[in-house]
Design a protein around this motif. Structure first.
Motif, short mmCIF file in Angstrom:
data_model
loop_
_atom_site.label_atom_id
_atom_site.label_comp_id
_atom_site.label_asym_id
_atom_site.label_seq_id
_atom_site.Cartn_x
_atom_site.Cartn_y
_atom_site.Cartn_z
N VAL A 101 51.15 36.51 43.09
CA VAL A 101 50.64 36.78 41.74
C VAL A 101 49.96 35.55 41.13
CG1 VAL A 101 51.30 37.34 39.37
CG2 VAL A 101 52.28 38.62 41.29
N VAL A 102 50.56 34.38 41.26
CA VAL A 102 50.02 33.17 40.61
C VAL A 102 48.60 32.85 41.08
CG1 VAL A 102 50.29 30.68 40.30
CG2 VAL A 102 52.26 32.20 40.05
N PRO A 103 48.31 32.79 42.39
CA PRO A 103 46.92 32.52 42.78
C PRO A 103 45.95 33.63 42.38
CG PRO A 103 48.27 33.01 44.72
CD PRO A 103 49.20 32.84 43.56
N LEU A 104 46.44 34.88 42.31
CA LEU A 104 45.56 35.98 41.92
C LEU A 104 45.08 35.84 40.48
CD1 LEU A 104 47.20 39.17 43.51
CD2 LEU A 104 44.92 38.23 43.99
N TYR A 105 46.00 35.55 39.56
CA TYR A 105 45.56 35.50 38.16
C TYR A 105 44.88 34.17 37.81
CZ TYR A 105 48.91 32.52 35.54
OH TYR A 105 49.60 31.48 35.00
N THR A 106 45.32 33.07 38.43
CA THR A 106 44.71 31.78 38.11
C THR A 106 43.29 31.67 38.66
OG1 THR A 106 45.81 30.79 40.04
CG2 THR A 106 46.88 30.52 37.90
N TYR A 107 43.00 32.38 39.75
CA TYR A 107 41.66 32.32 40.33
C TYR A 107 40.60 32.73 39.32
CZ TYR A 107 37.62 33.53 43.19
OH TYR A 107 36.34 33.63 43.69
N PHE A 108 40.86 33.79 38.58
CA PHE A 108 39.86 34.30 37.65
C PHE A 108 39.71 33.39 36.42
CE2 PHE A 108 41.25 37.98 40.09
CZ PHE A 108 40.03 38.45 40.54
N ILE A 109 40.75 32.66 36.07
CA ILE A 109 40.63 31.65 35.01
C ILE A 109 39.77 30.49 35.51
CG2 ILE A 109 41.90 29.98 33.60
CD1 ILE A 109 44.30 31.90 33.70
N LEU A 110 40.03 30.05 36.72
CA LEU A 110 39.33 28.92 37.31
C LEU A 110 37.84 29.20 37.56
CD1 LEU A 110 42.18 27.98 39.76
CD2 LEU A 110 41.28 26.43 38.02
N ARG A 111 37.51 30.46 37.84
CA ARG A 111 36.12 30.82 38.13
C ARG A 111 35.20 30.64 36.92
NH1 ARG A 111 32.63 30.66 40.57
NH2 ARG A 111 31.65 32.70 40.76
N ARG A 112 35.78 30.50 35.74
CA ARG A 112 34.97 30.27 34.54
C ARG A 112 34.29 28.90 34.59
NH1 ARG A 112 36.31 33.66 30.21
NH2 ARG A 112 35.71 32.03 28.72
N LYS A 113 34.88 27.97 35.35
CA LYS A 113 34.34 26.61 35.38
C LYS A 113 34.01 26.10 36.78
CE LYS A 113 34.57 25.47 30.97
NZ LYS A 113 33.39 25.00 30.20
#
Length: 322
Positions: free
Chosen positions: A79-91
């Motif tokens: 779950v952690v890499p799944l949700y953090t990936y989309f946050i990180l893709r903003r930058k």
């Protein structure tokens, strides 16, 4: 928050050696730990923790709590890499977002070791099966991060692709994963008399080696900190806020799995920590375009110091509060 817990943690000799390493870098000292010695100490810490965990597991009756704990750890690693990936893709680019997400979905064995030392300092017990939970969480997040990269990457050249079989093999046979799983099984199989025979090695000198290792980590963190700060505020904020979110949520919901305060704190540390050993080693092979000067300092120079200084007392306070 109980301030004496924070004070005890910040005055822990092992942690003070970590700060000494950072200060040495700032003073441009030639203080260093030889690379071979550093690697040996890393392996020793993982061996010791794995062996003692196996011993604890051997004295524990198998229960549904152990099964649910393993499943919960595995779920966190997904779950952690799944949700953090989309946050990180903003930058960040696809490769960098995937590598950082994998790092924060995986775990830091050294943070886990430090947390165990903290629990012992506070005389809080924990269960041996938590070692197995940690070992289980290493590989899945690496695979999720790489699958996210593959799924979202467009126009990928065929020759750039790395076979998933090779990635999975590397994740499962990574030295840190193998030594802790192997030590866990050896500790589980050893009798009490046999374990007592090597106790001076596995237990008595543990805190001394931890102090030397954290000194080395302080030196490494100090060297990477200045380069990382130049990369902007987003990475810095992410490296603090995401661990706090993950750790606080798990500190709250882990009560469903276990009543043990020690186990709950170790769950929060597993959720809040980030890998700077297993993930970089895997990404070097599978995602060479990911920038190691970004995801390694985030995990090592920011998240790691935060967790072992302010994070553990904060998470323990939340556990007691709830």
């Amino acid at each position: 928050m109980d301030l004496h817990l924070l004070f005890d943690n910040l005055t822990n000799p092992a942690l003070l050696f970590f700060f000494l390493g950072i200060i040495a870098v700032q003073l441009k000292s030639d203080l260093c730990i030889p690379e071979n010695s550093s690697k040996f100490i890393s392996l020793y810490l993982l061996l010791s923790i794995g062996f003692k965990g196996g011993q604890e597991l051997a004295h524990s009756d198998f229960s549904m709590e152990i099964l649910w704990s393993l499943l919960f750890g595995f779920a966190l690693a997904i779950v952690v890499p799944l949700y953090t990936y989309f946050i990180l893709r903003r930058k960040f680019s696809i490769e960098n977002a995937g590598a950082i997400a994998a790092a924060y979905g995986s775990v830091s064995a050294v943070t886990f070791v430090t947390a165990i030392s903290y629990l012992e300092l506070e005389q809080i017990t924990f269960s041996g099966h938590m070692i197995a939970v940690m070992a289980l969480m290493e590989a899945p997040s690496i695979m999720v991060g790489l699958m996210l990269m593959t799924f979202f990457k467009k126009n990928t050249k065929k020759e750039e692709k790395v076979p998933m079989k090779k990635v999975i093999h590397h994740a499962l046979t990574n030295g840190s994963v193998l030594i802790i799983i192997g030590s866990l099984f050896i500790g589980f199989m050893a009798s009490d008399a046999q374990a007592q025979g090597i106790k001076p090695f596995t237990t008595d000198i543990f805190k001394g080696f931890l102090a030397v290792f954290l000194l080395d980590m302080g030196i490494t963190s100090g060297k990477k900190l200045s380069d990382f700060i130049k990369k902007g505020w987003f990475a810095l904020i992410f490296a603090i806020v995401i661990p706090v979110i993950n750790g606080s949520l798990v500190a709250a919901i882990s009560s469903v799995l276990t009543e043990s305060v020690g186990n709950r704190l170790l769950f929060t540390i597993l959720a809040a920590s980030a890998s700077y050993i297993a993930v970089p080693a895997a990404m070097k092979i599978a995602a060479p375009k990911a920038n190691p000067s970004l995801y390694i300092p985030m995990a090592l120079a920011i998240t790691f110091p935060f967790n072992i200084t302010l994070g553990m007392p904060l998470y323990l306070y939340i556990i007691h509060l709830l």
